[in-house]
Each structure stands twice: as structure tokens, then as C-alpha cells.
Write an enzyme that holds these catalytic residues in place. Structure first.
Site, PDB file in Angstrom:
ATOM      1  N   LEU A 186      66.862  95.912 -57.621  1.00 47.30           N
ATOM      2  CA  LEU A 186      67.624  96.014 -58.861  1.00 47.30           C
ATOM      3  C   LEU A 186      68.528  97.235 -58.813  1.00 47.30           C
ATOM      4  O   LEU A 186      68.182  98.260 -58.212  1.00 47.30           O
ATOM      5  CB  LEU A 186      66.683  96.146 -60.071  1.00 47.30           C
ATOM      6  CG  LEU A 186      65.753  94.969 -60.379  1.00 47.30           C
ATOM      7  CD1 LEU A 186      64.902  95.292 -61.607  1.00 47.30           C
ATOM      8  CD2 LEU A 186      66.518  93.684 -60.589  1.00 47.30           C
ATOM      9  N   ASP A 187      69.688  97.144 -59.476  1.00 50.16           N
ATOM     10  CA  ASP A 187      70.564  98.309 -59.627  1.00 50.16           C
ATOM     11  C   ASP A 187      69.837  99.404 -60.405  1.00 50.16           C
ATOM     12  O   ASP A 187      68.879  99.146 -61.128  1.00 50.16           O
ATOM     13  CB  ASP A 187      71.828  97.930 -60.401  1.00 50.16           C
ATOM     14  CG  ASP A 187      72.725  96.985 -59.619  1.00 50.16           C
ATOM     15  OD1 ASP A 187      72.626  96.956 -58.392  1.00 50.16           O
ATOM     16  OD2 ASP A 187      73.527  96.276 -60.270  1.00 50.16           O
ATOM     17  N   ARG A 188      70.329 100.632 -60.274  1.00 51.93           N
ATOM     18  CA  ARG A 188      69.717 101.775 -60.950  1.00 51.93           C
ATOM     19  C   ARG A 188      69.591 101.543 -62.463  1.00 51.93           C
ATOM     20  O   ARG A 188      68.541 101.808 -63.057  1.00 51.93           O
ATOM     21  CB  ARG A 188      70.558 103.033 -60.678  1.00 51.93           C
ATOM     22  CG  ARG A 188      70.101 104.272 -61.447  1.00 51.93           C
ATOM     23  CD  ARG A 188      70.948 105.481 -61.078  1.00 51.93           C
ATOM     24  NE  ARG A 188      70.662 106.585 -61.976  1.00 51.93           N
ATOM     25  CZ  ARG A 188      69.633 107.432 -61.849  1.00 51.93           C
ATOM     26  NH1 ARG A 188      68.780 107.273 -60.853  1.00 51.93           N
ATOM     27  NH2 ARG A 188      69.448 108.415 -62.696  1.00 51.93           N
ATOM     28  N   ARG A 233      76.794  91.154 -62.916  1.00 42.85           N
ATOM     29  CA  ARG A 233      77.806  92.035 -63.498  1.00 42.85           C
ATOM     30  C   ARG A 233      79.215  91.518 -63.209  1.00 42.85           C
ATOM     31  O   ARG A 233      80.086  91.486 -64.099  1.00 42.85           O
ATOM     32  CB  ARG A 233      77.628  93.454 -62.950  1.00 42.85           C
ATOM     33  CG  ARG A 233      76.241  94.024 -63.236  1.00 42.85           C
ATOM     34  CD  ARG A 233      75.955  95.277 -62.420  1.00 42.85           C
ATOM     35  NE  ARG A 233      76.822  96.378 -62.790  1.00 42.85           N
ATOM     36  CZ  ARG A 233      76.841  97.544 -62.133  1.00 42.85           C
ATOM     37  NH1 ARG A 233      76.047  97.728 -61.075  1.00 42.85           N
ATOM     38  NH2 ARG A 233      77.639  98.508 -62.537  1.00 42.85           N
TER      39      ARG A 233
END
Length: 291
Positions: A133-135, A233
Site C-alpha cells: 500500500l502507498d504511505r 489514484r
């Protein structure tokens, strides 16, 4: 530390090499077994892959212990474990935490904390994060405890047998109830971080379901059918509904200081038992309060 092993029963006679392939053991894994200190046993006797099996033979593959990555510092920290067994670890990642260390955030990542967990419990494996997962993104993360299990999970992802579902808050109201975004994604020429929809990109597909329209916003559920970098996104920004808080792709941070995206569900087939598994996660408090 006791090495990880799996035992199979031959369903018919034939070459051991072919049976191992049918059981999902890759050539790369076999090479690591052969040259890394592992063993292949048939009825408790060590053999090579050229061995001819008889129906009913017991085949045991003993995988070599893996060395922890030398560049990954094991750190103390809170680990929110949802599920754990001999081969799988499912955890909750909070927002504003890296999955793996980066130049900007070299410490405190999920990987650093899981490395400490592996050390404390004598798990002889390096880190195999199957769903990164992204930050900013919170929610469920799937981690394999050895290379072979990671390979099997990757196969499930390619065959669409593993499903990941997310919830997000996006800018603008959406008229449709359900739709699919199919648009190739590639790296933007002017950035090493940003991605964009482009003709020469990799195939990417996201299923979208609108849960509710709010004043100027929409609460949506998303299912990834592919796993491209920044896929959700980029796809949502591409259709004019960027994630709330995602200022890299056109979202505003007036409501929340991170992209409003949470992995709510992971569904997979257990790579050893074959049992279907499904894990759920409630929205993080910051997203929940927005709704």
C-alpha cells in the site's frame, strides 16, 4: 530454526519434476531448494527431480531457510495482526506509514516492524509483501512468510483468484451506480513518481461501485483487477474524480491530510490448505469521521 516444508501425495505415476510443477513449485524455487540447502524426499528418502513417482508416494519438499535482508533494520513498533499462521501474515497498516523504507522515510515502516516480529518468533524468512500500500493508504496488507508462498499468491493475483477491495472518498458526485475503468497506466515522462493513463502503459482495470453521494463528494467501493502502481489514484483522477486528499493527482487536502483510501477486504485461497479466506477491515477513524 526449523525449515518450512510441504508434503504432497502423488495422484499418479510419473516424473517427480512434472508433479512438482503441477503442485505450483516453480523452477526458481526448485533451484533454491537444490542449491540453497533444501531437500526433496520421496517416502523419506532424498531424491532428484528425475525420480519416477508411483501413485501414493509421499513427496516432501524442505525449503531452505531464508536470510533476513541485511539492509532492513528490525524495529520495535505496534503490529496490528488480523491473521497469522505458518505461511501467511495479514496485518492492518495505519495511514502515514510506509510499507517499506524509502529515502524520505528510512525508519518506522511496516516492513521494519514485521522484520522484528519475524526475529522475535524465529521465522526463518526474509520479507515478502504480496499487497503493498502507498504511505497514505490504510488497511489490510498480505505478507507471505517464504518465497514459495509469495510465488503462489502472485499466481493467484495473475489468475484473478485473489481480490482486493477498497473504499475511498472522491471529489464530485457520480451519477452511475457501478462501472469499470479500463485504461492503461504508465510512468509520466516528467516524473519518477507520477503515473498517468497512456496508450503505451500496462493494462489496468478497476471496478467502481458508488456507495453514496454526499455534498460535493462520493463514497465509493473499488475492486482492483490488476495491481499497477497508483492504479486507483490514477484511474479516479482520469475520470475527473480524484481522491480527497490526494494532491499529487488533483485532490484537495481541506478535509483530510492524506488520500482518503482504505483497503477494506482481501480475499484469497490459502496457498497450502486450499481453503477460501476473506479478511475485512473497518475504515480508519479519519475517513469514518468524514462520512
Amino acid at each position: 530454526m526449523k525449515p518450512f516444508q510441504l508434503t504432497y501425495t502423488a495422484e499418479h505415476s510419473g516424473l517427480l519434476r512434472e508433479a512438482l510443477g503441477a503442485w505450483g513449485i516453480s523452477k526458481r524455487t526448485l533451484a533454491s531448494v537444490k542449491y540453497g540447502g533444501g531437500q526433496i524426499l520421496v517416502n523419506d528418502q532424498e531424491v532428484t527431480v528425475r525420480h519416477v513417482l508411483e501413485k501414493g508416494d509421499a513427496v516432501t519438499v524442505i525449503f531452505p531457510n531464508e536470510e533476513h535482508g541485511k539492509g532492513l533494520l528490525a524495529e520495535d513498533g505496534y503490529l496490528d495482526i488480523v491473521y497469522e499462521d505458518e505461511v501467511l501474515l495479514i496485518v492492518e497498516k495505519p495511514p502515514l506509514q510506509n510499507t517499506i523504507p524509502s529515502r524520505e522515510h528510512p525508519f518506522g515502516s511496516l516492513a521494519n516492524i514485521v522484520a522484528k516480529h519475524f526475529n522475535d518468533h524465529g521465522i526463518p524468512s526474509t520479507l515478502h509483501i504480496a499487497t503493498r500500500l502507498d504511505r497514505d493508504t490504510s488497511g489490510l496488507v498480505c505478507i507471505a512468510k517464504n518465497r514459495h508462498i509469495h510465488h503462489m499468491i502472485s499466481q493467484q493475483q495473475q489468475e484473478k483468484k485473489m481480490k482486493r477491495r477498497y473504499e475511498a472518498l472522491v471529489h464530485g458526485q457520480i451519477d452511475k451506480t457501478e462501472f469499470t475503468i479500463t485504461a492503461p497506466i504508465g510512468r509520466k515522462n516528467t516524473s519518477i513518481i507520477e503515473r498517468e493513463v497512456r496508450e503505451d502503459g500496462q493494462f489496468a482495470e478497476t471496478e467502481v461501485r458508488v456507495l453514496q453521494n454526499l455534498q460535493g463528494y462520493a463514497h465509493v467501493s473499488l475492486q482492483l483487477n490488476t495491481g499497477r502502481t497508483h492504479q486507483i489514484r490514477v484511474h479516479l483522477a482520469h475520470i475527473g474524480h480524484p481522491l480527497v486528499g490526494d494532491d499529487l493527482y488533483g485532490g484537495k487536502r481541506d478535509l483530510v491530510n492524506r488520500q482518503a483510501l482504505h483497503c477494506t477486504e482481501i480475499e484469497l485461497i490459502h496457498p497450502v490448505s486450499g481453503e477460501p479466506l476473506i479478511f475485512h477491515s473497518s475504515l480508519n477513524h479519519d475517513m469514518h469521521s468524514l462520512l
